[in-house]
Every structure is written in structure tokens, then in C-alpha cells.
Design an enzyme around this catalytic site. Structure first.
Site, PDB file in Angstrom:
ATOM      1  N   HIS A  15       0.878  -1.192   0.000  1.00 11.70           N
ATOM      2  CA  HIS A  15       0.000   0.000   0.000  1.00 11.70           C
ATOM      3  C   HIS A  15       0.904   1.229   0.000  1.00 11.70           C
ATOM      4  O   HIS A  15       1.488   1.591   1.020  1.00 11.70           O
ATOM      5  CB  HIS A  15      -0.895   0.011   1.250  1.00 11.70           C
ATOM      6  CG  HIS A  15      -1.867   1.156   1.287  1.00 11.70           C
ATOM      7  ND1 HIS A  15      -3.220   0.985   1.507  1.00 11.70           N
ATOM      8  CD2 HIS A  15      -1.697   2.496   1.148  1.00 11.70           C
ATOM      9  CE1 HIS A  15      -3.821   2.163   1.503  1.00 11.70           C
ATOM     10  NE2 HIS A  15      -2.917   3.101   1.280  1.00 11.70           N
ATOM     11  N   HIS A  17       1.589   5.336  -1.650  1.00  9.54           N
ATOM     12  CA  HIS A  17       1.229   6.535  -2.416  1.00  9.54           C
ATOM     13  C   HIS A  17       2.493   7.159  -2.996  1.00  9.54           C
ATOM     14  O   HIS A  17       3.395   7.544  -2.246  1.00  9.54           O
ATOM     15  CB  HIS A  17       0.542   7.566  -1.522  1.00  9.54           C
ATOM     16  CG  HIS A  17      -0.730   7.065  -0.915  1.00  9.54           C
ATOM     17  ND1 HIS A  17      -1.954   7.209  -1.525  1.00  9.54           N
ATOM     18  CD2 HIS A  17      -0.960   6.375   0.227  1.00  9.54           C
ATOM     19  CE1 HIS A  17      -2.897   6.647  -0.769  1.00  9.54           C
ATOM     20  NE2 HIS A  17      -2.319   6.132   0.294  1.00  9.54           N
ATOM     21  N   LEU A  18       2.549   7.246  -4.328  1.00  9.62           N
ATOM     22  CA  LEU A  18       3.739   7.841  -4.970  1.00  9.62           C
ATOM     23  C   LEU A  18       3.445   9.207  -5.576  1.00  9.62           C
ATOM     24  O   LEU A  18       4.363   9.876  -6.053  1.00  9.62           O
ATOM     25  CB  LEU A  18       4.305   6.901  -6.039  1.00  9.62           C
ATOM     26  CG  LEU A  18       4.974   5.635  -5.510  1.00  9.62           C
ATOM     27  CD1 LEU A  18       5.439   4.757  -6.667  1.00  9.62           C
ATOM     28  CD2 LEU A  18       6.141   5.964  -4.583  1.00  9.62           C
ATOM     29  N   ARG A  19       2.151   9.624  -5.599  1.00  9.25           N
ATOM     30  CA  ARG A  19       1.790  10.931  -6.183  1.00  9.25           C
ATOM     31  C   ARG A  19       2.203  11.010  -7.647  1.00  9.25           C
ATOM     32  O   ARG A  19       2.361  10.005  -8.312  1.00  9.25           O
ATOM     33  CB  ARG A  19       2.391  12.097  -5.373  1.00  9.25           C
ATOM     34  CG  ARG A  19       2.246  11.993  -3.861  1.00  9.25           C
ATOM     35  CD  ARG A  19       0.813  11.786  -3.415  1.00  9.25           C
ATOM     36  NE  ARG A  19       0.707  11.952  -1.959  1.00  9.25           N
ATOM     37  CZ  ARG A  19      -0.298  11.471  -1.255  1.00  9.25           C
ATOM     38  NH1 ARG A  19      -1.284  10.811  -1.843  1.00  9.25           N
ATOM     39  NH2 ARG A  19      -0.359  11.655   0.044  1.00  9.25           N
ATOM     40  N   LYS A 101      -9.337  -0.157  -5.831  1.00  9.63           N
ATOM     41  CA  LYS A 101      -9.372   0.454  -4.499  1.00  9.63           C
ATOM     42  C   LYS A 101     -10.711   1.137  -4.286  1.00  9.63           C
ATOM     43  O   LYS A 101     -11.130   1.970  -5.098  1.00  9.63           O
ATOM     44  CB  LYS A 101      -8.228   1.477  -4.378  1.00  9.63           C
ATOM     45  CG  LYS A 101      -8.189   2.224  -3.053  1.00  9.63           C
ATOM     46  CD  LYS A 101      -7.691   1.377  -1.898  1.00  9.63           C
ATOM     47  CE  LYS A 101      -7.851   2.073  -0.556  1.00  9.63           C
ATOM     48  NZ  LYS A 101      -6.750   2.970  -0.231  1.00  9.63           N
ATOM     49  N   HIS A 138     -10.614   1.175   1.823  1.00  6.81           N
ATOM     50  CA  HIS A 138     -10.349   2.137   2.888  1.00  6.81           C
ATOM     51  C   HIS A 138     -11.526   1.966   3.845  1.00  6.81           C
ATOM     52  O   HIS A 138     -12.631   2.416   3.560  1.00  6.81           O
ATOM     53  CB  HIS A 138     -10.265   3.577   2.351  1.00  6.81           C
ATOM     54  CG  HIS A 138      -9.959   4.569   3.421  1.00  6.81           C
ATOM     55  ND1 HIS A 138      -8.747   5.217   3.511  1.00  6.81           N
ATOM     56  CD2 HIS A 138     -10.682   4.979   4.497  1.00  6.81           C
ATOM     57  CE1 HIS A 138      -8.746   5.990   4.592  1.00  6.81           C
ATOM     58  NE2 HIS A 138      -9.920   5.873   5.193  1.00  6.81           N
ATOM     59  N   HIS A 176      -4.608  -0.632   5.740  1.00  7.08           N
ATOM     60  CA  HIS A 176      -4.176   0.078   6.953  1.00  7.08           C
ATOM     61  C   HIS A 176      -5.150  -0.093   8.118  1.00  7.08           C
ATOM     62  O   HIS A 176      -5.770   0.845   8.586  1.00  7.08           O
ATOM     63  CB  HIS A 176      -3.918   1.567   6.699  1.00  7.08           C
ATOM     64  CG  HIS A 176      -4.904   2.261   5.797  1.00  7.08           C
ATOM     65  ND1 HIS A 176      -6.257   2.215   5.978  1.00  7.08           N
ATOM     66  CD2 HIS A 176      -4.697   3.012   4.692  1.00  7.08           C
ATOM     67  CE1 HIS A 176      -6.841   2.922   5.028  1.00  7.08           C
ATOM     68  NE2 HIS A 176      -5.921   3.409   4.235  1.00  7.08           N
ATOM     69  N   ASP A 249       1.436   2.542   3.593  1.00  6.54           N
ATOM     70  CA  ASP A 249       0.603   3.741   3.448  1.00  6.54           C
ATOM     71  C   ASP A 249       1.471   4.997   3.507  1.00  6.54           C
ATOM     72  O   ASP A 249       1.002   6.038   3.963  1.00  6.54           O
ATOM     73  CB  ASP A 249      -0.515   3.775   4.497  1.00  6.54           C
ATOM     74  CG  ASP A 249      -1.579   4.817   4.172  1.00  6.54           C
ATOM     75  OD1 ASP A 249      -1.701   5.198   2.988  1.00  6.54           O
ATOM     76  OD2 ASP A 249      -2.285   5.247   5.108  1.00  6.54           O
TER      77      ASP A 249
HETATM   78  C1  NCD Z   1      -3.550   9.014   2.220  1.00  7.15           C
HETATM   79  C2  NCD Z   1      -3.111  10.072   1.189  1.00  7.15           C
HETATM   80  O1  NCD Z   1      -2.605  11.123   1.594  1.00  7.15           O
HETATM   81  O2  NCD Z   1      -3.253   9.823  -0.011  1.00  7.15           O
HETATM   82  N1  NCD Z   1      -3.553   9.628   3.515  1.00  7.15           N
HETATM   83  C3  NCD Z   1      -3.480   8.988   4.706  1.00  7.15           C
HETATM   84  O3  NCD Z   1      -3.569   9.641   5.741  1.00  7.15           O
HETATM   85  N2  NCD Z   1      -3.317   7.692   4.786  1.00  7.15           N
HETATM   86  C4  NCD Z   1      -4.855   8.456   1.834  1.00  7.15           C
HETATM   87  C5  NCD Z   1      -5.250   7.207   2.564  1.00  7.15           C
HETATM   88  O4  NCD Z   1      -4.649   6.144   2.378  1.00  7.15           O
HETATM   89  O5  NCD Z   1      -6.187   7.275   3.357  1.00  7.15           O
HETATM   90 ZN    ZN Z   2      -3.241   5.060   1.716  1.00  4.96          ZN
END
Ligand code: NCD
Ligand code: ZN
Length: 350
Positions: A15, A17-19, A101, A138, A176, A249
Site C-alpha cells: 500500500h 502513495h507515490l503521487r 481500491k 479504505h 491500513h 501507506d
Molecule cells: C492518504 C493520502 O494522503 O493519499 N492519507 C493517509 O492519511 N493515509 C490516503 C489514505 O490512504 O487514506
Molecule cells: Zn493510503
């Protein structure tokens, strides 16, 4: 004799996030250095909701990974109410899409395109069950009447349990997971349900966020919970139970967006996730089960072989230091730092 060196199969981050753009270029090498593969979250703006978008995004990630050519991004699609079964079939046939997702609309960062009414995506979910494509959830309700600390538990009762009973063939990952309710629920189900656990939820409880001043860099969603829950998560992670595996995450936001009147949710752990996990597993006397949690269980859930590469974790006498921040100017992120020393160094023998 205490363990001071550990060689494990190269870990996967299930899990991440790479933006996109400059932020992606800053943070991708941090994951690509330490992880074999990562399940890439699709919550960009606009969301990664088509196979073509996921394919283009994957190419941008590979370019951003630079020298770390062995890193494999595992792509997901963002489940919107206009997703079609054809798109899911197409993603499955190309082999590019590993999962979808589900964000309840409004639950977290960039979730506005998420699902308001689960009935509207039932056709897509049935197709996923047929294809063996997992749904990543989520797991928080967005009902304003529900206290933020209870949103995960209520999601299990109102959404997850009914969905599982209705579509028992659908593989689901509770992403998560942050509560004992979550780990208990996962343990109560024999097959088809797993959960990812983050590094920061294993280390911090909600006091870290709120006592002695508000700490925006510890604010994430689902929000940190009370100590009893943190202990349940540590128990699940270190148990060796194949239903639990790592999903960091890691969710970078620029420092100015975190230290803000309305600060963004997300903790950036990609750089030091493995060091801190070794610390946790050492504290729990479970270092011999770290490999299952980070390199085996998740791969197995996704039907992948464990990585053929290896990672060496070394316990050093001196604490390992990481820079407090990465990047510069508007694209600056703060690394996860719980405020006590960590002695584990990560290297890659092959
Ligand atoms: C994540 C995000 O910033 O993209 N933020 C987080 O607090 N975990 C989104 C997510 O996974 O809920
Ligand atoms: Zn996340």
C-alpha cells in the site's frame, strides 16, 4: 544471543502513495531502493480510473525510479461509481491491474470520486469476484454522526461484513487496519480476507498526535488510535499469520500542506519503514517473523512468488540517522520520526 543481522527476501510494500510530477520524482526512489514491488494507490487528481491511465502512470513511476530498475509497481484502479465491468476485464486481461481500491467518498485524501452507494458498484464487484481480482478497501464510514475514532469499527459492521456475506468469492484487503476490531475481524474469517498494517500505527498511539501539542506529521487516516489498538496491531503483525502483511501507506504531503490550518492526512515512511519495522519486531522478540510480514504473506495473497532478491538488516551499535526532510522549496517532505533512536540499517546484498 540477540539477533544483529537478518537476511530476508526483498520486501514488498502492499500500500503505497507515490503521487505524480515533482513529488513522485522525489519519493519514488525512496521506495524503489528498499522494496521489490509495491501496490500503487490510485488517488491522484483525476483518479487513476482507466487501464490507459494506469499504464501511463506506471511508465512515469518507472522513469522516476531511476537506477532502481528491479522495482516493480503493481497498479490498481480507483473504483468510481462509473467504473465498468469491461474496464476491469480489460485490466485483468492485460495483466496490468492487480486490484481495485474502494474509497468511501469523502473518507480521505482525494476520495471525492469514491463510492457513495455500494449498490452502484455491485456489478463491478461481481466481475472482480469472478476474475479473482481483489478489492482493497479504505475501511472507514463517512457518516458525520460517527466519531472519527469509531469509523473503522462501524465500517466493518455496516459495510464490510454485509459485503463479504453477499459476495463470499470476492477477495478483500482491509487497508491500513488500525483497531483491534479490525484485526479480530480479519482473524475471524478463514479465507478471502487480509489486512495491511502500517509502520506508524505499530509505533504510535493517539497520544503521540495530541499530547503536549498537536503533531501534524503524525496525522493520518485512519487516525492513530488508543494504546490497546496499537498493541493488537503489533500482535497481528508479529504473529506470522498470513492474513497480515505490510502496506506502509507512506503518503507524502509537502511540509506546507501538513503544517497548515487544515493539514493534510498522511505520514511519509518510505525511506525508513524497514528500519523501524526491524525495531518493532526486535522489541516484540519476533525478528524471525519479519520476513513473513514484509516479504512473503503479501506476495502470497496477490499470487506472486516471493522476491528472488535479498535485503540485509544490520543492527548497529550507534543509532542510524536519517535526514529529517527530503526535497526543497515547495516539494519538501518530512520523514517519519517517532522521536527515539533506531539502530537498524538496511542494505541490499543482491
Ligand atoms: C492518504 C493520502 O494522503 O493519499 N492519507 C493517509 O492519511 N493515509 C490516503 C489514505 O490512504 O487514506
Ligand atoms: Zn493510503
Amino acid at each position: 544471543m540477540s539477533i544483529t543481522e537478518l537476511v530476508i527476501r526483498r520486501p514488498d510494500d502492499m500500500h503505497l502513495h507515490l503521487r505524480d510530477g515533482a513529488m513522485m520524482r522525489l519519493v519514488t526512489p525512496e521506495s524503489a531502493r528498499d522494496f521489490a514491488r509495491a501496490i500503487i494507490m490510485p488517488n491522484l487528481v483525476p483518479p487513476v480510473a482507466t487501464v490507459a491511465m494506469a499504464s501511463a502512470y506506471r511508465s512515469r513511476i518507472l522513469a522516476a525510479a531511476g537506477d532502481n530498475t528491479a522495482f516493480e509497481p503493481l497498479m490498481t484502479l480507483y473504483l468510481t461509481e462509473s467504473m465498468t465491468a469491461e474496464e476491469v476485464r480489460h485490466g485483468h486481461e492485460t495483466g496490468l491491474i492487480r486490484a481495485l481500491k474502494l474509497y468511501p467518498a469523502g473518507a480521505t485524501t482525494n476520495s471525492a470520486s469514491g463510492v457513495r452507494d455500494i449498490e452502484r458498484v455491485m456489478g463491478v464487484l461481481e466481475t472482480m469476484a469472478e476474475l479473482g481480482m481483489p478489492l482493497l478497501v479504505h475501511g472507514e464510514v463517512t457518516d458525520p454522526a460517527i466519531d472519527i475514532f469509531d469509523r473503522e469499527a462501524v465500517f466493518i459492521d455496516r459495510v464490510l461484513d454485509p459485503l463479504r456475506r453477499r459476495l463470499p468469492g470476492l477477495g478483500i484487503v482491509m487497508e491500513h487496519v488500525t483497531t483491534r476490531n479490525g484485526t479480530d475481524y480479519v482473524r475471524s474469517v478463514e479465507t478471502g480476507l487480509a489486512a495491511t498494517l502500517t509502520v506508524h500505527h505499530l509505533i504510535l498511539n493517539r497520544n503521540a498526535l495530541l499530547v503536549g501539542g498537536i503533531r501534524p506529521h503524525f496525522y493520518c487516516l485512519p487516525v492513530l488510535k488508543r494504546e490497546e489498538h496499537r498493541l493488537a496491531l503489533r500482535d497481528a503483525a508479529t504473529s506470522g499469520d498470513p492474513r497480515f502483511f505490510l502496506g506502509t501507506d507512506s503518503a507524502p504531503h509537502a511540509v506546507h500542506a501538513k503544517e497548515n490550518n487544515c493539514g493534510c492526512a498522511g505520514v511519509f515512511t518510505a525511506t525508513n519503514a524497514l528500519s523501524w519495522l526491524a525495531h518493532v519486531f526486535e522489541e516484540e522478540n519476533a525478528l524471525e517473523r519479519l520476513e513473513a510480514f514484509v516479504s512473503i504473506n503479501g506476495a502470497e495473497f496477490y499470487g506472486l512468488p516471493a522476491s528472488g532478491h535479498h535485503t540485509r538488516l544490520l543492527r548497529l551499535d550507534q543509532p542510524v540517522s536519517h535526514p529529517p526532510e527530503l526535497g526543497s522549496g515547495d516539494v519538501r517532505v518530512r520523514l517519519f520520526d517517532p522521536g527515539f533512536p533506531c539502530h537498524w540499517h538496511v542494505g541490499n546484498p543482491d
